[in-house]
Motif scaffolding. Structure first.
Motif, PDB file in Angstrom:
ATOM      1  N   ASP A   1      -0.817  -2.905   1.454  1.00  0.00           N
ATOM      2  CA  ASP A   1      -0.642  -1.453   1.446  1.00  0.00           C
ATOM      3  C   ASP A   1      -1.435  -0.750   2.544  1.00  0.00           C
ATOM      4  O   ASP A   1      -0.873  -0.036   3.345  1.00  0.00           O
ATOM      5  CB  ASP A   1      -1.034  -0.859   0.093  1.00  0.00           C
ATOM      6  N   CYS A   2      -2.763  -0.986   2.556  1.00  0.00           N
ATOM      7  CA  CYS A   2      -3.599  -0.202   3.475  1.00  0.00           C
ATOM      8  C   CYS A   2      -3.999  -0.963   4.737  1.00  0.00           C
ATOM      9  O   CYS A   2      -4.499  -0.366   5.682  1.00  0.00           O
ATOM     10  CB  CYS A   2      -4.844   0.297   2.754  1.00  0.00           C
ATOM     11  N   GLY A   3      -3.825  -2.293   4.770  1.00  0.00           N
ATOM     12  CA  GLY A   3      -4.145  -3.063   5.959  1.00  0.00           C
ATOM     13  C   GLY A   3      -5.602  -3.481   6.082  1.00  0.00           C
ATOM     14  O   GLY A   3      -5.967  -4.146   7.041  1.00  0.00           O
ATOM     15  N   THR A   4      -6.454  -3.111   5.122  1.00  0.00           N
ATOM     16  CA  THR A   4      -7.855  -3.511   5.148  1.00  0.00           C
ATOM     17  C   THR A   4      -7.961  -5.026   5.046  1.00  0.00           C
ATOM     18  O   THR A   4      -7.255  -5.655   4.249  1.00  0.00           O
ATOM     19  CB  THR A   4      -8.611  -2.868   3.963  1.00  0.00           C
TER      20      THR A   4
ATOM     21  N   ALA B   1      -7.601 -11.143  -2.729  1.00  0.00           N
ATOM     22  CA  ALA B   1      -6.416 -10.293  -2.838  1.00  0.00           C
ATOM     23  C   ALA B   1      -5.879 -10.369  -4.255  1.00  0.00           C
ATOM     24  O   ALA B   1      -5.850 -11.434  -4.870  1.00  0.00           O
ATOM     25  CB  ALA B   1      -5.343 -10.760  -1.855  1.00  0.00           C
ATOM     26  N   TRP B   2      -5.467  -9.233  -4.784  1.00  0.00           N
ATOM     27  CA  TRP B   2      -4.876  -9.137  -6.114  1.00  0.00           C
ATOM     28  C   TRP B   2      -3.366  -9.063  -5.965  1.00  0.00           C
ATOM     29  O   TRP B   2      -2.857  -8.396  -5.087  1.00  0.00           O
ATOM     30  CB  TRP B   2      -5.408  -7.897  -6.837  1.00  0.00           C
ATOM     31  N   THR B   3      -2.643  -9.758  -6.836  1.00  0.00           N
ATOM     32  CA  THR B   3      -1.184  -9.765  -6.740  1.00  0.00           C
ATOM     33  C   THR B   3      -0.584  -8.607  -7.533  1.00  0.00           C
ATOM     34  O   THR B   3      -1.058  -8.258  -8.608  1.00  0.00           O
ATOM     35  CB  THR B   3      -0.593 -11.083  -7.265  1.00  0.00           C
TER      36      THR B   3
ATOM     37  N   ASP C   1      -8.788  -1.709  -4.246  1.00  0.00           N
ATOM     38  CA  ASP C   1      -8.563  -0.263  -4.226  1.00  0.00           C
ATOM     39  C   ASP C   1      -7.083   0.081  -4.336  1.00  0.00           C
ATOM     40  O   ASP C   1      -6.720   1.105  -4.922  1.00  0.00           O
ATOM     41  CB  ASP C   1      -9.155   0.355  -2.955  1.00  0.00           C
ATOM     42  N   CYS C   2      -6.203  -0.714  -3.780  1.00  0.00           N
ATOM     43  CA  CYS C   2      -4.770  -0.427  -3.789  1.00  0.00           C
ATOM     44  C   CYS C   2      -4.081  -0.967  -5.046  1.00  0.00           C
ATOM     45  O   CYS C   2      -2.986  -0.502  -5.383  1.00  0.00           O
ATOM     46  CB  CYS C   2      -4.100  -1.011  -2.549  1.00  0.00           C
TER      47      CYS C   2
END
Length: 87
Positions: A64-67, A72-74, A83-84
């Protein structure tokens, strides 16, 4: 009996001995297949296990944000940062 009773005060009964009962044979159907088997294809297969998060030694971008993130959460097949991710 006092509150601090030892285990020996409870005694051992005849039911506490281990039994030497042989296991029963598994039931079979008319075709000789074990009961509960899915050889006939009548049963739905369970859904595959889906991971909730992934970790990588190399940072990867959040979908989503590119950070850049290592954990990583699926979410619907996408890998997102915490955060996303919609909790």
């Amino acid at each position: 009996m006092t509150r601090d009773a030892s285990l020996g005060e409870f005694g051992v009964g005849e039911d506490d001995e281990q039994s030497t009962v042989e296991p029963a044979e598994s039931p079979t159907d008319a075709d000789g297949a074990a009961a509960g088997s899915t050889a006939g294809g009548d049963h739905d297969a369970p859904d595959p296990i889906q991971p909730t998060s992934r970790w990588s030694g190399e940072p990867r971008p959040c979908a989503d944000c590119g950070t850049d993130i290592k954990r990583a959460w699926t979410d619907d097949g996408r890998l997102l940062c915490a955060d996303c991710k919609e909790w």
